[in-house]
Scaffold this motif. Structure first.
Motif, mmCIF file in Angstrom:
data_model
loop_
_atom_site.group_PDB
_atom_site.id
_atom_site.type_symbol
_atom_site.label_atom_id
_atom_site.label_comp_id
_atom_site.label_asym_id
_atom_site.label_seq_id
_atom_site.Cartn_x
_atom_site.Cartn_y
_atom_site.Cartn_z
ATOM 1 N N THR A 180 -4.941 -0.171 6.793
ATOM 2 C CA THR A 180 -5.819 -1.383 6.993
ATOM 3 C C THR A 180 -5.460 -0.415 8.708
ATOM 4 O OG1 THR A 180 -4.795 -2.712 7.468
ATOM 5 C CG2 THR A 180 -6.184 -3.343 5.509
ATOM 6 N N LEU A 198 0.692 -1.067 0.441
ATOM 7 C CA LEU A 198 0.221 -0.348 0.155
ATOM 8 C C LEU A 198 1.212 1.225 -0.288
ATOM 9 C CD1 LEU A 198 -2.414 -0.626 2.447
ATOM 10 C CD2 LEU A 198 -2.328 -1.146 0.381
ATOM 11 N N ARG A 245 -3.576 6.278 3.089
ATOM 12 C CA ARG A 245 -4.531 6.362 3.483
ATOM 13 C C ARG A 245 -5.647 5.729 3.165
ATOM 14 N NH1 ARG A 245 -6.644 10.833 -0.212
ATOM 15 N NH2 ARG A 245 -5.325 10.081 -1.649
ATOM 16 N N THR A 246 -5.413 4.745 2.635
ATOM 17 C CA THR A 246 -5.808 3.128 2.555
ATOM 18 C C THR A 246 -4.713 2.143 3.565
ATOM 19 O OG1 THR A 246 -3.947 2.483 0.722
ATOM 20 C CG2 THR A 246 -5.570 3.822 -0.139
#
Length: 73
Positions: free
Chosen positions: A9, A2, A6-7
């Motif tokens: 988990t 990632l 912001r993505t």
């Protein structure tokens, strides 16, 4: 994998937060965030809780699906 934070988990965000404090990594010394071991353990339980609840409720469907594929027709 990632690239954008912001993505991330919730578990990855928690790991990053705890690594930046002295809660787990004592060698960092004093941090501006007052997070200690009990708070870190509680945060870990809170992030794992929903996953565990979904697994416990879906367990009967998971096992019945696995056993249905094992039967000879």
């Amino acid at each position: 994998m990632l690239a954008d934070d912001r993505t991330f988990t919730l578990q990855i965000r928690l790991k990053n937060l705890l690594e930046s404090t002295g809660a787990i990594n004592v060698s960092l010394g004093q941090s501006t965030l007052p997070i200690h071991a009990p708070e870190a353990a509680l945060a870990g339980l809170i992030t794992v809780g929903p996953i565990l609840l979904v697994f416990l409720f879906a367990q009967r469907f998971l096992t019945s699906g696995q056993l249905a594929g094992a039967e000879k027709g």
